[in-house]
Design a protein around this motif. Structure first.
Motif, PDB file in Angstrom:
ATOM      1  N   TRP A 133      42.328  30.148  75.170  1.00  7.63           N
ATOM      2  CA  TRP A 133      42.470  31.483  75.741  1.00  7.63           C
ATOM      3  C   TRP A 133      42.697  32.450  74.592  1.00  7.63           C
ATOM      4  N   ALA A 134      41.776  33.367  74.403  1.00 10.01           N
ATOM      5  CA  ALA A 134      41.939  34.388  73.369  1.00 10.01           C
ATOM      6  C   ALA A 134      42.648  35.591  73.966  1.00 10.01           C
ATOM      7  N   VAL A 135      43.613  36.114  73.244  1.00  8.09           N
ATOM      8  CA  VAL A 135      44.322  37.332  73.639  1.00  8.09           C
ATOM      9  C   VAL A 135      44.288  38.262  72.441  1.00  8.09           C
ATOM     10  N   ILE A 136      43.485  39.314  72.518  1.00  7.13           N
ATOM     11  CA  ILE A 136      43.323  40.246  71.403  1.00  7.13           C
ATOM     12  C   ILE A 136      43.558  41.673  71.899  1.00  7.13           C
ATOM     13  N   PRO A 137      44.067  42.549  71.043  1.00 11.06           N
ATOM     14  CA  PRO A 137      44.274  43.945  71.473  1.00 11.06           C
ATOM     15  C   PRO A 137      42.943  44.619  71.808  1.00 11.06           C
ATOM     16  N   LYS A 138      42.952  45.465  72.807  1.00  6.80           N
ATOM     17  CA  LYS A 138      41.769  46.278  73.061  1.00  6.80           C
ATOM     18  C   LYS A 138      41.496  47.112  71.810  1.00  6.80           C
ATOM     19  N   ASN A 192      38.767  49.671  81.968  1.00  4.85           N
ATOM     20  CA  ASN A 192      39.453  49.928  83.224  1.00  4.85           C
ATOM     21  C   ASN A 192      40.411  48.812  83.628  1.00  4.85           C
ATOM     22  N   SER A 193      40.562  47.788  82.805  1.00  4.27           N
ATOM     23  CA  SER A 193      41.478  46.702  83.115  1.00  4.27           C
ATOM     24  C   SER A 193      42.891  47.082  82.668  1.00  4.27           C
ATOM     25  N   PRO A 194      43.919  46.475  83.265  1.00  3.64           N
ATOM     26  CA  PRO A 194      45.307  46.851  82.928  1.00  3.64           C
ATOM     27  C   PRO A 194      45.720  46.382  81.539  1.00  3.64           C
ATOM     28  N   GLY A 195      46.785  46.991  81.021  1.00  2.00           N
ATOM     29  CA  GLY A 195      47.407  46.535  79.789  1.00  2.00           C
ATOM     30  C   GLY A 195      46.647  46.864  78.528  1.00  2.00           C
ATOM     31  N   ASP A 196      47.178  46.374  77.414  1.00  2.21           N
ATOM     32  CA  ASP A 196      46.630  46.664  76.088  1.00  2.21           C
ATOM     33  C   ASP A 196      45.895  45.483  75.473  1.00  2.21           C
TER      34      ASP A 196
END
Length: 308
Positions: A133-138, A192-196
């Motif tokens: 699962w990759a989690v990267i800042p927008k 348009n998705s939530p969070g950063d």
């Protein structure tokens, strides 16, 4: 001779803008959203000028992607455009948990909103082809747009003690670099998705080791897309062992963007250049390579999966 469109140079047609709200009077906000999504000036004009039903537009885009894959398959056998590869991930590599990735980026950029991350991972299916699962800042949260975010992350990787020689720095702007359609649409939906943070499954290159870009794209699933330089560099920041230069370590071929470059022998601008990430003299070498059909055992193609 430049590679034709079937090799993967994508343009968003005026009738295909799924999940993008049309201008309803907030022209500047809408335009800025398209810029942050990585669209070129030409593509933004097409999107802004388009009209029609969004469901129909989604169908058109889906048909276009399928048609492109079918053309690639008919053009040449994709399996013939790959070579066996013994290269892989370094033994020291351990894929970071989503909590670890979030923590690293909050330390780097401040208190980013990660409230949505846990829920996405809990509810979404994880493809069997993915590694983590990759989690990267927008990108637009940490920089002006995706191109500025690419350049920023190259600097951040170098601050980890890894020497970064970026021979493609000149190309990392919208005048020279084009995000392929799937990548453009992925970023557009993230606006348009939530969070950063952007949360999505990633395959870090080994799944397409030794393949040409055309070979991998022709065999991608409907949800799979090649990563752009920003996403690759963001993942390298949280997984620095991935490029420590260990024996038979797999380099990366970036299929999420194409570059415009002048040929050395004549004044023709083509869009068949792409970025490669290799180990070179104990550091990371980013270069602009030519050849959508080229296959190299030492390179793999990282991909993401659009779970939305």
């Amino acid at each position: 001779m430049s590679v034709p469109d079937i090799a993967g140079r994508d343009k968003i047609p005026s009738s295909a803008t799924p999940d993008i709200r049309h201008d309803d009077g907030q022209g500047s906000e809408f335009h800025n959203a398209l810029v942050r999504a990585g669209m070129t000036r030409h593509d933004r004009q097409l999107v802004i000028g388009s009209e029609g039903n969004h469901v129909a537009q989604s169908v058109v885009m889906g048909l276009r992607i399928v048609a492109q894959q079918q053309r690639d398959l008919k053009w040449r056998d994709p399996k013939a455009w790959s070579v066996p590869s013994d290269c892989g991930y370094p033994e020291s590599l351990s894929f970071r948990s989503h909590e670890s990735q979030v923590r690293a980026y909050k330390e780097l950029f401040g208190n980013l909103d990660s409230s949505h991350v846990e829920e996405i991972i809990r509810k979404a299916a994880f493809p069997m082809q993915a590694d983590l699962w990759a989690v990267i800042p927008k990108p637009w949260v940490i920089a002006a747009d995706v191109f500025a975010a690419m350049r920023l992350m190259a600097k951040k990787v170098s601050q980890l003690g890894i020497s970064v020689e970026n021979k493609a720095a000149f190309e990392m702007d919208e005048a020279h670099m084009h995000l392929i359609t799937k990548t453009q649409l992925f970023y557009a939906k993230q606006h348009n998705s939530p969070g950063d943070f952007i949360v999505f499954p990633v395959q870090f290159g080994k799944g397409w080791a030794g393949h040409s870009l055309v070979s991998s794209k022709a065999q991608h699933s409907a949800e799979e897309f090649s990563l752009d330089p920003y996403a690759i560099l963001a993942l390298l920041y949280t997984h620095p062992e991935r490029l420590r230069g260990e024996h038979l370590e797999l380099g990366l071929r970036c299929g999420g963007v194409l570059l415009d470059r002048h040929h050395d022998d004549h004044d023709e601008v083509t869009g068949d250049h792409h970025l490669c990430f290799r180990w070179f003299r104990d550091g990371l070498l980013i270069s602009a390579d030519h050849g959508m059909w080229d296959r190299e055992a030492a390179l793999g193609i990282p991909t993401g999966f659009d779970i939305t």
